[in-house]
Design a protein around this motif. Structure first.
Motif, short mmCIF file in Angstrom:
data_model
loop_
_atom_site.label_atom_id
_atom_site.label_comp_id
_atom_site.label_asym_id
_atom_site.label_seq_id
_atom_site.Cartn_x
_atom_site.Cartn_y
_atom_site.Cartn_z
N PRO A 213 7.79 12.44 0.97
CA PRO A 213 6.52 12.46 0.25
C PRO A 213 5.83 11.13 0.00
O PRO A 213 4.71 11.11 -0.50
N LEU A 214 6.49 10.00 0.34
CA LEU A 214 5.88 8.73 -0.04
C LEU A 214 6.15 7.67 1.02
O LEU A 214 7.29 7.51 1.48
N TYR A 215 5.08 6.95 1.38
CA TYR A 215 5.17 5.89 2.39
C TYR A 215 4.61 4.60 1.81
O TYR A 215 3.80 4.60 0.89
N ILE B 297 0.87 -1.18 0.00
CA ILE B 297 0.00 0.00 0.00
C ILE B 297 0.90 1.23 0.00
O ILE B 297 1.76 1.39 0.88
N TYR B 298 0.72 2.09 -0.99
CA TYR B 298 1.50 3.32 -1.10
C TYR B 298 0.62 4.52 -0.74
O TYR B 298 -0.57 4.57 -1.10
N VAL B 299 1.22 5.49 -0.05
CA VAL B 299 0.49 6.70 0.35
C VAL B 299 1.34 7.92 -0.01
O VAL B 299 2.50 8.02 0.43
N GLY B 300 0.76 8.82 -0.80
CA GLY B 300 1.42 10.07 -1.14
C GLY B 300 1.08 11.16 -0.14
O GLY B 300 -0.09 11.33 0.24
N VAL B 301 2.09 11.91 0.30
CA VAL B 301 1.94 12.91 1.35
C VAL B 301 2.48 14.24 0.86
O VAL B 301 3.51 14.30 0.17
#
Length: 783
Positions: free
Chosen positions: A235-237, A225-229
């Protein structure tokens, strides 16, 4: 819709009118409701295709709700018309998610402003029947469907590996949230490490919004699961254990966080689950468009190999403007691994560019380009016949076409079931085609001649057309019903003249950026006037037509009124001999013209900002209201005097209108002003505004208008958008205001509707009303 029930049934176009005490007839009329067709008119911020059910498509808008595509008619069906005035912010849709497993399930994250302009917190709406009915899961924070960054995302997603689980990215430090019960309840993901910190301008009330957690995407090959911040430094988790733990993605800050000294953030993502690629589009402007000052070199397209962690810069290397301004939408072709498309953000002139790659971003082709001498060549023709106003009454100016690819292109999606179909949303419409793969056989747009000069190459173009039919998102400010002709003043797109309510028309040719007010001469309806905000100092604010709206010309400018903004209100005497204009936000008092706007004279006796309305019978009589004082003129509007009326509200009066066919009859509607302790309501006068009687039925009223009388009454039908017994609704009286009926119901409320309202002078029962994002609504008594 009751909050406890948390559902709303969307009817198929008809509704039963509710009649309380004092109903206006023994037989309760049943109304049908439709839109006067404009087609679009606002920002379509997202288009979401279901990955497993063909032709199941949703569109979201910033203030006009969300829609579902109807393949048979190639139209969009509105899904949030049940939203009422008490929860009007739900019409701002931040994100949508359609379930790939149980495809009847759909979700919408809603809330219009993160500021206190919206009195309510945001919510996630959930539906088990494709948006026919909805439940509401309220959230403990606000969301910004009409705030900066509203085209990024999607912030709301369904986990394809466990479709009971949803994730929601939120703004302003609220972090990442999760539901494990199909969106019914939500909780913060406590161990998610970064709520974001990116703001555009900390000193601006709107641009200081923290963009927060922007999007969530799933790598179905590796189960990640990728999350953009919105944090250029982080910026990316990613989570590799189903969201139990989260880690920063190595190299993400270097890949996504900066371009030529500009901080950038990951705007959108797209996953190719065949090749194991996560594509990320970045920009330093969250969009959808903060003006040309936001342009510059500030964006990339980065590709992450999800299995190896390797980053590759696949940014298109060429833009005819010479710089890459950043990117908005990005999409992959799920039928053809390696094919993807993206669009520029803020490539203001001459047009946005859509890029297409068929080799995973290694090379790109442009939707248009220049030959030497700056002749433009294009891959497709734009067919705007579905919305003829999309030319903005302009003409092609060399490379800058009147009909453009669009701007604010954040919604860009290739149909996952059909590689030939693509749709993209803009600040005004949805464009689409069912032959986009013809692009791949066209070859290059530009070649070189023997002297090495850039020349245009022949291209067999395909056609892109309007795909927005049924999606009506204009914010409408005023209406005038002449009988067979409806004239409107409309936010952002000026206004329209409809002689066929089922046909989209060109916009009124006055140069208004936003139309604010319209009127017509009651005894000579060929004379129509309007006013709106204009840019610069080239055109006057007031437009005049003497052929029932077929053609228009701009009146002369008024000294002391700046060009930008200041639309104000306009009126015309009953015989069409005098025009009156009250500019807004200026110290200039109202003016009048007795030569159809060629020259202007100051009105005596009125303060700046005072609205003027004409008596609909006697041409020499006009009325005005300001700050609790009611004024009347008996000399054709040259001078006004205080009528001495008492008992009217001193603030919060939204509308007052004179009654057709009834000399000296005036009605006044007001919301009041809670901050000033001023109560609202509705009042009527039968003596030209000297004495008034309050209509006790209503606590507040937004507007008042009149239409054809019923057979049982000689008095024109009266319509209002008002609050009665704590319930906002559209109400009608056919006996001069003694008895009232609510003619809409809870399935048809259109969020905040009826700031202006009018009946039709020729069709009994027909009513037209403005909305703040659902276009022009009109209702008829069902056969």
């Amino acid at each position: 819709m009751g909050a406890a029930a948390a559902t709303a049934a969307i009817a198929a176009g008809t509704l039963s009118a509710w009649a309380g005490e004092n109903s206006d007839s023994k037989q309760i009329d049943v109304y049908t409701w439709k839109n006067a067709v404009i087609n679009g008119g606002g920002f379509v911020s997202g288009i979401v295709f279901n990955e497993t059910a063909p032709n199941l498509i949703y569109a979201r808008t910033d203030i006009g709700g969300c829609y579902r595509w109807q393949e048979d008619s190639r139209t969009w069906k509105p899904l949030l018309d049940w939203v009422g005035r008490d929860k009007w912010g739900y019409a701002g849709v931040v994100s949508m998610a359609t379930d790939p497993v149980e495809t009847d399930r759909v979700y919408a994250a809603v809330g219009t402003y993160t500021l206190d302009w919206d009195p309510n917190n945001g919510a996630v709406l959930y539906s088990d029947d494709r948006g026919e009915t909805w439940g509401v899961a309220e959230l403990p924070f606000k969301q910004g469907g009409n705030m900066p960054g509203r085209g990024m995302g999607e912030r709301l997603v369904v986990n394809p590996a466990d479709n009971a689980e949803l994730y929601l990215g939120t703004p302003n430090g609220n972090g990442l949230w999760r539901s494990k019960d199909y969106g019914r309840t939500w909780a913060a993901v406590e161990n998610f490490p970064n709520p974001g910190n990116f703001v555009i301008d900390p000193d601006d009330i709107i641009l200081a919004d923290n963009q927060g957690v922007i999007w969530i995407d799933f790598d179905q090959i590796g189960g990640k699961i990728y999350v953009g911040v919105a944090d250029p430094a982080d910026p990316l988790y990613v989570s590799e254990d189903g969201g139990a733990t989260w880690q920063a993605v190595p190299g993400a800050a270097e890949a996504l966080g900066e371009v030529d000294g500009n901080r950038t953030i990951p705007q959108q993502s797209a996953v190719n689950d065949t090749n194991g690629h996560l594509y990320v589009a970045t920009s330093h402007d969250p969009g959808p468009g903060n003006g040309p000052a936001a342009s510059g070199n500030g964006g990339k397209i980065m590709r992450l190999a999800t299995q190896t962690g390797e980053w590759t810069d696949v940014t298109p290397s060429y833009n005819p403007r010479g710089v890459i301004p950043g990117f908005g939408g990005i999409t992959v072709d799920r039928q053809n691994p390696g094919t993807l498309m993206t669009a520029t953000r803020n490539n203001w002139w001459p047009d946005e560019i859509i890029y297409r790659s068929t080799d995973s971003g290694q090379t790109w082709q442009l939707s248009w380009d220049y030959a030497e001498g700056e002749d433009r060549t294009d891959r497709f023709d734009m067919d705007s016949s579905g919305s003829p106003w999309l030319s903005w009454n302009g003409e092609d100016q060399g490379q800058a076409y009147a009909v453009k690819h669009g701007w604010m292109i954040d919604a860009l999606t290739i149909d996952p079931h059909d590689s030939d179909r693509i749709m993209w949303g803009t600040g005004a419409t949805i464009w689409g085609t069912e032959e986009v793969t013809r692009w791949d056989s066209q070859g290059d747009l530009i070649g070189e001649d023997e002297a090495g000069r850039r020349i245009a190459l022949p291209v067999e173009k395909f056609t892109v057309g309007v795909r927005v039919e049924g999606l009506e998102e204009c914010a409408v400010l005023d209406l005038a019903a002449l009988g067979g002709t409806l004239v409107s003043a409309v936010g952002d797109v000026g206004g329209f003249v409809h002689t066929d309510l089922d046909r989209a028309e060109p916009m009124i040719d006055t140069g208004w950026s936003t139309g604010t007010s319209v009127d017509f001469a009651q005894s000579d309806p060929d004379v129509v006037v309007g006013t709106g905000r204009v840019h610069g100092n080239e055109k006057g604010h007031v437009g005049v037509s003497t052929d029932r709206g077929k053609t228009w010309r701009n009146a002369a400018r008024v000294e002391g009124v700046p060009g930008d903004g200041h639309g104000g209100t306009v009126a015309v005497s009953a015989d069409g001999s005098r025009i009156f204009w009250s500019p807004s936000e200026t110290e200039v008092t109202p003016v009048y013209s007795d030569d159809l706007g060629e020259t202007w004279n100051p009105v005596e006796g009125l303060p700046a900002g005072a609205k003027i309305r004409s008596d609909r019978v006697k041409a020499s009589v006009l009325y005005s209201f300001s700050g609790g004082t009611f004024y009347r003129s008996t000399d054709g509007g040259a001078t006004f005097t205080d009528t001495g009326a008492t008992g009217l509200p001193s603030a919060g009066v939204d509308d007052f209108r004179a009654v057709p066919g009834r000399k000296n009859h005036v009605w006044l509607a007001g919301r009041g002003d809670e901050k000033e302790g001023v109560e609202g309501g509705m009042w009527r006068s039968k003596d030209g505004g000297t004495t008034w009687k309050q209509i006790t039925k209503f606590e507040t009223a937004e507007s008042v208008g009149f239409g054809k009388a019923s057979k049982s009454s000689g008095y024109p039908a009266i319509y209002t958008s008002a609050l009665a017994g704590g319930k906002a609704g559209i109400y009608r009286s056919i006996d001069g205001g003694t008895r009232w009926t609510r003619i809409n119901d809870d399935d048809h409320q259109w969020a905040y509707a009826g700031s202006a309202i009018t009946g039709d002078p020729l069709i009994y029962g027909r009513v037209y009303l403005t909305t703040n994002g659902r276009g022009i609504i009109y209702g008829d008594i069902a056969d």
